[in-house]
Design an enzyme around this catalytic site. Structure first.
Site, PDB file in Angstrom:
ATOM      1  N   ASN A   1       0.885  -1.126  -0.015  1.00  0.00           N
ATOM      2  CA  ASN A   1       0.026   0.029  -0.046  1.00  0.00           C
ATOM      3  C   ASN A   1       0.946   1.399  -0.038  1.00  0.00           C
ATOM      4  O   ASN A   1       2.024   1.415  -0.523  1.00  0.00           O
ATOM      5  CB  ASN A   1      -0.973   0.014   1.000  1.00  0.00           C
ATOM      6  CG  ASN A   1      -0.059  -0.646   2.454  1.00  0.00           C
ATOM      7  OD1 ASN A   1       0.906   0.024   2.853  1.00  0.00           O
ATOM      8  ND2 ASN A   1      -0.676  -1.216   3.314  1.00  0.00           N
ATOM      9  N   SER A   2       0.520   2.444   0.602  1.00  0.00           N
ATOM     10  CA  SER A   2       0.878   3.541   0.652  1.00  0.00           C
ATOM     11  C   SER A   2       2.657   3.430   1.233  1.00  0.00           C
ATOM     12  O   SER A   2       3.623   4.286   0.850  1.00  0.00           O
ATOM     13  CB  SER A   2       0.323   4.693   1.256  1.00  0.00           C
ATOM     14  OG  SER A   2      -0.065   4.348   2.619  1.00  0.00           O
TER      15      SER A   2
END
Length: 375
Positions: free
Chosen positions: A158-159
């Site tokens: 993810n981020s």
């Protein structure tokens, strides 16, 4: 941006474009198209037009060597991507690509062999890039990248894996594309510590079964829905998994599933994670899988993933799936956090320092600790 700044930015862009076009149009320059076999591409890239390969995943990188005193590259972008450009391991330049442009990589160099690496810092939402070729001095020679790494690691995340906000000044700063830098995420840091190539299959805000802030317990298209795509932001074409086979896969998901309410049900979350591991194992039989939790999330995600890994090993009778818990307390506010409380470069290096020894122990790979020392 106020009117004065906008006016200055426009003038700056016009001057740059004039300079680049003047460079490309000079006599004594030659153009090397993107299909040249000496250019090395790493990442999920669409080569349907071999002279104009396209890509949108963060972390895609391009490498080549050349002789001569100057170098520029021809690129374009659908929005506004940022690229990390390194020449001869000197401090990196950050270059923004919007529309069609020619980027001056280096000028006034010594006439010898030089190394260039171009890395997409920003993720798919920031744009789709096209690389069309290289301008060199007349008589200069392009040559293949030397010392190609022996190992390959795929990162699904993810981020945190994207390097979201890694260059943000504080945890209170908000996200800007220019402060995202995939090159400084724990994933490439880990790969460089092992002298390994890497693929990032990661998107901010996505989870195993639920994306950040979604109003229900599960989202219709969480991160596993992107796993088989050539492009982050397009469902087709599909990725050919035989094109690039990693020696290890790292999954860092779950943070967004449990960052906001309502949390997904434990059984649904664990089943979704298990299914993702099974897909990875189907595509890469026998490849070790490392499941990370942290450093932005703790319970219940930590226990759910740890329990799932233990059950997976027993049920499927495998010993090549591993749990790695990265404690949230490693991230010291004011020291290790960038935009929106995401790990900054210091925090990302701490995460890599936690992960690398575990992988080294399992894989038997030596590593260079300089990559994640907090200097």
């Amino acid at each position: 941006m106020n009117f004065r700044k906008a006016q200055l930015s426009l003038i700056f862009i016009i001057v740059l474009l004039f300079h680049f076009k003047a460079f490309a149009g000079k006599s004594g320059k030659q153009f090397i198209d993107a299909a040249n076999s000496a250019i090395r591409y790493v990442g999920r890239i669409d080569f349907s037009d071999k002279e104009n390969p396209r890509f949108d995943w963060g972390g895609v990188y391009i490498q080549f060597q050349f002789t001569g005193k100057s170098c520029a590259v021809k690129m374009s972008d659908t929005r506004h991507d940022y690229f990390q450009v390194m020449v001869d391991n000197l401090p990196a330049k950050v270059m923004k690509v919007t529309g069609d442009t020619i980027l001056m990589i280096a000028d006034n160099l010594k006439n010898k062999l030089h190394k260039v690496e171009i890395v997409k810092r920003t993720e798919g939402e920031q744009g789709t890039a096209t690389f069309s070729g290289i301008y060199l001095d007349e008589g200069a020679v392009i040559s293949p990248w030397a010392n190609v790494p022996k190992h390959k690691i795929q990162f699904i995340g993810n981020s945190i894996t994207c390097g979201y906000g890694v260059e943000g000044k504080s945890k209170n700063a908000h996200f800007k594309p220019e402060t995202e830098n995939s090159y400084k995420s724990y994933a490439p840091i880990t790969a460089r510590a092992f002298d390994a190539d890497y693929h990032l299959v990661s998107h901010s805000g996505y989870g195993v079964v639920r994306n950040y802030g979604y109003k229900e317990k599960t989202s219709p298209e969480p991160m596993p829905s992107k796993y088989d795509q050539v492009y982050d932001m397009k469902e087709k074409p599909k990725w050919n998994f035989s094109n690039w086979i990693p020696d290890a896969v790292v999954i860092n998901l779950g943070t967004n599933d449990f960052s906001t309410h309502p949390f997904p049900d434990k059984a649904v979350f664990q089943r979704g994670y298990e299914n993702l591991i099974l897909r990875v194992q189907k595509n890469y039989p026998g490849v070790p899988v490392f499941c990370i939790v942290g450093p932005m999330i703790d319970e219940p995600c930590y226990s759910y993933v740890k329990e799932m890994v233990e059950a997976f090993r027993q049920v499927h009778q495998v010993n090549n799936v591993y749990f790695v818990g990265v404690p949230t307390y490693l991230m010291i506010p004011g020291q290790d956090l960038g935009a929106d409380s995401h790990p900054n470069y210091s925090g990302q290096k701490k995460t890599a320092a936690f992960l690398v020894p575990v992988m080294s122990s399992v894989l038997g790979w030596p590593y260079n600790g300089d990559e994640f020392m907090n200097k």
